[in-house]
Design a protein around this motif. Structure first.
Motif, PDB file in Angstrom:
ATOM      1  N   HIS A   9       0.564  -1.087   0.100  1.00  0.00           N
ATOM      2  CA  HIS A   9       0.025   0.405   0.291  1.00  0.00           C
ATOM      3  C   HIS A   9       0.975   1.574   0.059  1.00  0.00           C
ATOM      4  CE1 HIS A   9      -3.683   2.646   0.880  1.00  0.00           C
ATOM      5  NE2 HIS A   9      -3.039   2.912   1.827  1.00  0.00           N
ATOM      6  N   TYR A  10       2.129   0.990   0.565  1.00  0.00           N
ATOM      7  CA  TYR A  10       2.574   2.181   0.692  1.00  0.00           C
ATOM      8  C   TYR A  10       3.563   2.732   0.111  1.00  0.00           C
ATOM      9  CZ  TYR A  10       0.930   2.917   5.918  1.00  0.00           C
ATOM     10  OH  TYR A  10       0.770   3.974   6.272  1.00  0.00           O
ATOM     11  N   LYS A  13       2.254   4.897  -2.739  1.00  0.00           N
ATOM     12  CA  LYS A  13       1.718   5.738  -2.963  1.00  0.00           C
ATOM     13  C   LYS A  13       3.502   6.142  -2.773  1.00  0.00           C
ATOM     14  CE  LYS A  13       0.118   5.277   1.058  1.00  0.00           C
ATOM     15  NZ  LYS A  13      -0.520   5.721   2.346  1.00  0.00           N
ATOM     16  N   LEU A  14       4.487   5.875  -2.044  1.00  0.00           N
ATOM     17  CA  LEU A  14       5.965   6.404  -2.605  1.00  0.00           C
ATOM     18  C   LEU A  14       6.639   6.570  -4.024  1.00  0.00           C
ATOM     19  CD1 LEU A  14       8.083   6.570  -1.191  1.00  0.00           C
ATOM     20  CD2 LEU A  14       8.941   4.468  -0.207  1.00  0.00           C
ATOM     21  N   SER A  17       5.111   9.565  -5.912  1.00  0.00           N
ATOM     22  CA  SER A  17       5.644  10.604  -4.396  1.00  0.00           C
ATOM     23  C   SER A  17       7.296  10.822  -4.839  1.00  0.00           C
ATOM     24  CB  SER A  17       5.872  10.255  -3.069  1.00  0.00           C
ATOM     25  OG  SER A  17       4.361   9.785  -2.645  1.00  0.00           O
ATOM     26  N   ALA A  48       0.895  16.239  -1.862  1.00  0.00           N
ATOM     27  CA  ALA A  48      -0.252  15.767  -0.943  1.00  0.00           C
ATOM     28  C   ALA A  48      -1.882  14.842  -1.027  1.00  0.00           C
ATOM     29  CB  ALA A  48      -0.528  16.926   0.210  1.00  0.00           C
ATOM     30  N   ILE A  50      -1.232  12.777  -3.004  1.00  0.00           N
ATOM     31  CA  ILE A  50      -1.477  11.359  -3.673  1.00  0.00           C
ATOM     32  C   ILE A  50      -1.678  10.404  -2.445  1.00  0.00           C
ATOM     33  CG2 ILE A  50       0.997   9.638  -4.039  1.00  0.00           C
ATOM     34  CD1 ILE A  50       1.038  11.119  -5.899  1.00  0.00           C
ATOM     35  N   TRP A  51      -1.316  11.142  -0.729  1.00  0.00           N
ATOM     36  CA  TRP A  51      -1.107  10.440  -0.222  1.00  0.00           C
ATOM     37  C   TRP A  51      -2.716  10.578   0.624  1.00  0.00           C
ATOM     38  CZ3 TRP A  51       2.820   7.559   2.019  1.00  0.00           C
ATOM     39  CH2 TRP A  51       3.825   7.360   1.378  1.00  0.00           C
ATOM     40  N   ILE A  52      -3.398  11.878   0.847  1.00  0.00           N
ATOM     41  CA  ILE A  52      -4.872  11.878   0.995  1.00  0.00           C
ATOM     42  C   ILE A  52      -5.692  11.131   0.237  1.00  0.00           C
ATOM     43  CG2 ILE A  52      -6.233  13.170   1.485  1.00  0.00           C
ATOM     44  CD1 ILE A  52      -4.402  15.673   1.929  1.00  0.00           C
ATOM     45  N   TYR A  55      -7.597   7.946   0.650  1.00  0.00           N
ATOM     46  CA  TYR A  55      -8.674   7.289   1.813  1.00  0.00           C
ATOM     47  C   TYR A  55      -9.699   7.899   1.422  1.00  0.00           C
ATOM     48  CZ  TYR A  55      -4.282   6.131   4.618  1.00  0.00           C
ATOM     49  OH  TYR A  55      -3.248   5.522   4.226  1.00  0.00           O
TER      50      TYR A  55
END
Length: 406
Positions: A9-10, A13-14, A17, A48, A50-52, A55
């Motif tokens: 999952h990370y 997103k990584l 980023s 921001a 990408i990480w939001i 959810y």
């Protein structure tokens, strides 16, 4: 996280980023007409995002965020003037991310708007036709490539879900199959116990009849015989009366015994096909085993008593063995005769294929058939099942006739 591991999952997103950070550093290291602070701010907003965005559950909110980023990027393009490389990169990045995050139809509409807006911006800033066509082709190609990746990923996930559901269903069906096998075994055992109980109940009734009638009369005989020596000494007339009473009671006992034996024979074996049909009906009701009776080859139904009893007992034992051991759902009995012999064939559709173990029941059936002057054979039927063939002579011997008369 839709069933994904935290590391994966990370990772999703990584990677984007890092792509944003590296490109931001590259664009900031070269002088542009855009304000470096504005450029860094726009890249920070994308970072921001990408990480939001993972959810955000609502499609409408997600679409609003995408549109907001597009407007912010267009503003950066307008500020940059002729140097729009950073803005173009962000628009392509936003289009690729929309291909993965937005629903298929909505991502297609959003991409069409991005491409249309990009063409308008290029035209308004004096872009050549060749540049416009090149940008258009690149965006279309990238969208098709990443959309196909998304479709393959969703198809793989759907196949994995279907496989998991099928595996779960297979486990449930296997469990249900074991439960049905267990219930079937319990039903067979209950059927055998029910047949045994019926036999025991009949024996108990006969024993009760003998005890209540013959036992009482024999007790009277014993009492009178015990008093006979004393009566002989006192009175000849009384002794003769006692003897007559004893004889009368003894005859009544004999008649009662014959009556009980006659009832046993009549209820179980002396009525030919009627008794066999009753037995089959009883077995079907108590066990669930379907039994068919074929008498098309039977020319007469009047059989000697020993033949009737032998057929009844062998059919009874054969059906009991089928219920207990054959694991069959259907049995068939075929009865025929000629002038000298009666024939009966009993088959079932169980899994038997040829290896037969002779237990007490099968041995008893064979001995009973041989005692009546006949023969009994066992063989396998195709594709599976056991066949029992019985042949009995219809003519009784003189000895058997005398036994029946007695």
């Amino acid at each position: 996280m839709n069933g994904q591991t935290p590391a994966r999952h990370y990772y999703k997103k990584l990677v984007p980023s890092l792509i944003l950070i590296l490109n931001c550093i590259q664009f900031l290291s070269h002088p542009t007409k855009a304000d470096p602070i504005l450029l860094a701010f726009v890249f920070a907003v994308y970072l921001a995002f990408i990480w939001i965005i993972p959810y955000v559950a609502s499609t409408a909110v997600s679409l609003s965020i995408f549109v907001g980023l597009w407007i912010l990027t267009v503003f950066l393009w307008a500020v940059s003037g002729q140097e729009q490389s950073a803005a173009y990169f962000l628009i392509v990045f936003l289009m690729i991310y929309a291909a993965f995050r937005l629903p298929s139809r909505l991502s297609l509409i959003f991409t069409a708007c991005l491409i249309g807006g990009n063409i308008l911006l290029l035209s308004s800033h004096g872009g050549s036709l060749e540049t416009i066509i090149s940008n258009f082709s690149i965006m279309i190609g990238l969208y098709v490539f990443f959309s196909s990746m998304r479709f393959r990923r969703e198809a793989r996930k759907e196949a994995e879900r279907n496989h998991a559901e099928l595996a779960k269903m297979h486990v449930q069906l296997e469990h249900a199959h074991k439960e049905l096998q267990k219930a079937h075994a319990e039903l067979q055992e209950a059927s055998v116990l029910s047949l045994r109980y019926a036999v025991l109940e009949e024996r108990t009734r006969i024993a009760r009849d003998i005890h209540d009638s013959i036992g009482h009369e024999l007790t009277s005989v014993i009492v009178q015989l015990q008093s006979l020596p004393y009566i002989l000494k006192s009175s000849k007339e009384d002794s003769e009366k006692v003897i007559q009473n004893v004889l009368s009671v003894a005859r009544e006992c004999l008649q009662e015994v014959r009556s009980v034996v006659h009832q046993m024979g009549r209820s179980e074996s002396m009525v030919g096909l009627t008794a066999l049909r009753g037995l089959i009906h009883q077995v079907e009701e108590r066990s669930g085993l379907h039994v068919s009776l074929d008498t098309a080859g039977l020319s007469e139904e009047s059989w000697p008593p020993n033949v009737s009893e032998t057929i009844y007992r062998i059919l009874q034992e054969a059906l009991t063995n089928i219920i207990r051991h054959a694991d069959a759902s259907h049995a068939a009995a075929v009865i025929s005769n000629d002038k000298s012999h009666l024939y009966i064939t009993i088959t079932d559709d169980g899994p038997f294929t040829g290896s037969l173990t002779y237990g007490f029941g099968l041995i008893g059936m064979k001995e009973r058939a041989e005692k009546a002057g006949g023969s009994l054979t066992f063989s396998a039927v195709q594709p599976s099942g056991l066949k029992i063939e019985l042949s009995l002579p219809l003519m009784t011997t003189n000895k058997e006739q005398k036994d029946e008369q007695r």
